[in-house]
Design an enzyme around this catalytic site. Sequence first.
Site, PDB file in Angstrom:
ATOM      1  N   GLU A 130       0.842  -1.204   0.000  1.00 14.67           N
ATOM      2  CA  GLU A 130       0.000   0.000   0.000  1.00 14.67           C
ATOM      3  C   GLU A 130       0.874   1.250   0.000  1.00 14.67           C
ATOM      4  O   GLU A 130       1.843   1.329   0.753  1.00 14.67           O
ATOM      5  CB  GLU A 130      -0.893  -0.035   1.248  1.00 14.67           C
ATOM      6  N   LYS A 187      -9.563   2.518  -3.119  1.00 14.80           N
ATOM      7  CA  LYS A 187     -10.073   1.977  -1.856  1.00 14.80           C
ATOM      8  C   LYS A 187     -11.460   2.516  -1.543  1.00 14.80           C
ATOM      9  O   LYS A 187     -11.708   3.722  -1.593  1.00 14.80           O
ATOM     10  CB  LYS A 187      -9.096   2.317  -0.724  1.00 14.80           C
ATOM     11  N   CYS A 191      -5.758  -2.819   2.600  1.00 17.16           N
ATOM     12  CA  CYS A 191      -5.571  -2.713   4.047  1.00 17.16           C
ATOM     13  C   CYS A 191      -6.839  -3.029   4.838  1.00 17.16           C
ATOM     14  O   CYS A 191      -7.349  -4.142   4.822  1.00 17.16           O
ATOM     15  CB  CYS A 191      -5.022  -1.318   4.383  1.00 17.16           C
TER      16      CYS A 191
END
Length: 508
Positions: free
Chosen positions: A268, A332, A383
């Site tokens: 990430e 995301k 994540c």
Amino acid sequence: MVIAKKSSNLTAYLIGLISGGIGTFAYSPFDYWAVAFISAIGLIWAATFSEKRTALIATFLWAVSYFAIGVNWVHVSMLQFGGVPEIVSYLAVLLLACYLAIYYLLFSYLLQRFQWHNPWIIASVFTFTEYLRGIVFTGFPWLQFGYTQIDSPFWGIAPLFGVEGLTFLVMLISGYIVWIFRKFAKDRQYPTACTAKLVMILLIAFTSQFFSFIEIDKQKEPTTISLVQGNIEQKMKWDPAHFDFTVQTYSRLIQPLLGKSDVIVLPESAIPALEQQIEPLLTRLDQVAQMKQSEIIIGTLYQSQQGLFNSAVVLGNPKEPYSLYKSARYNKHHLVPFGEYVPFGQLLDWMREIFVLPINLSQGDFFQAPLLVAQHRFNMAICYEIIFGHQVQQNQKMYNADYLLTISNDAWFGESQGPWQHFQMARMRALELGKPLIRSTNTGITAFVDHLGQVIAQAPQFETTTLTHQLYATKGETPFARFGHWSIFIISGLCLLFGIFKRSKIRV
């Protein structure tokens, strides 16, 4: 009489505190899965205590102890990177634990209000209060009992009903144990019928592991995938003075993999800059990757007209050279409250200066097409959002990806148990959906996980390294991949309807 009552209340409070506090040992990195049942027994015993006030207090103490210990890793990022005093970081953890305890108070209140003691109804009520915990204020479904069972003999429930089904099972079995204990204490006779039902449930749960829905697709060639773990310290990562060091580290790690791996995955936001700022660097990497016939997935911070996104972009596609605004990417969707954005708009914006919070990121779409890399489809989650099983399942159902892929940076939480709990939840996604999972992180835990949720290769934590593995795709579909959590919700709903009509007069 009064002394006996006070002693009984104190015992209830102590049981709540202790059984809640030990719950963390059921999760990674400890992985004593049987402790989950001990902790759940304490919760049910407290929530169904004969006196309502004592039950609520004992339940509250259970939940505060459970979360204050279980998610204490939250204070690490606040203390080391948020610039807050140590006492404030611990108070913040306590405040979070008190908030999460509200859902357990609701659980206890409903059991007390309707005098429900049937284990099936107890498990059903808990299913819905846990669901609320997972969606209210964007949700925080951390430390669900079901995750503890991924290495237990009951893991076969997950491909059927997901982590919610395993949580239901833990509460159901624990509810029967409490029921049997109380029956024996009251009647001084062993409740044989209840015990027989408990044994039957255990046998069914155990045999679920022998159900087969997925098989490895040996007709297709395996994909050689390399994961890059840069191990860049969080304090250094966003320091401009260390930018060149970060770039050199990843360049050094990637170079030997080019031409040998079909897919190379970086963590990430691997390069600490806006994607626009490193566009020339990514263009050169794209050209080299194309020349070497490798493709790269790299986490970036991507600015567009729609906002600033925590993103992942594909480099090295032979049919489509890298383009800032045209290349395949994933943005995301599920952002971290107070980490990637401040909720409630300007109402809580004052917290930004106090806790040194980052700028607000924008939210990607809930449904996003998988990344097509090396002729395989990768269902992405960045994540934190890997813990939201519904999102991953819905995208898998819509697009039928070959692999699950998550990139992360758990360096925020140092050597705490947080990264291990996070990894355990990622493993559950593989087991639920019957798809291999690939996890690339900055400092660990970087790993390959098979379609049964088992770790097949893992890099050492806090080491600058790479991890390469040949991964086969799978064929088949688990019931959970098709129906999601609706199956266990329907079962729970029917149990609740039965309980409402019978008002706890059901024979167990």
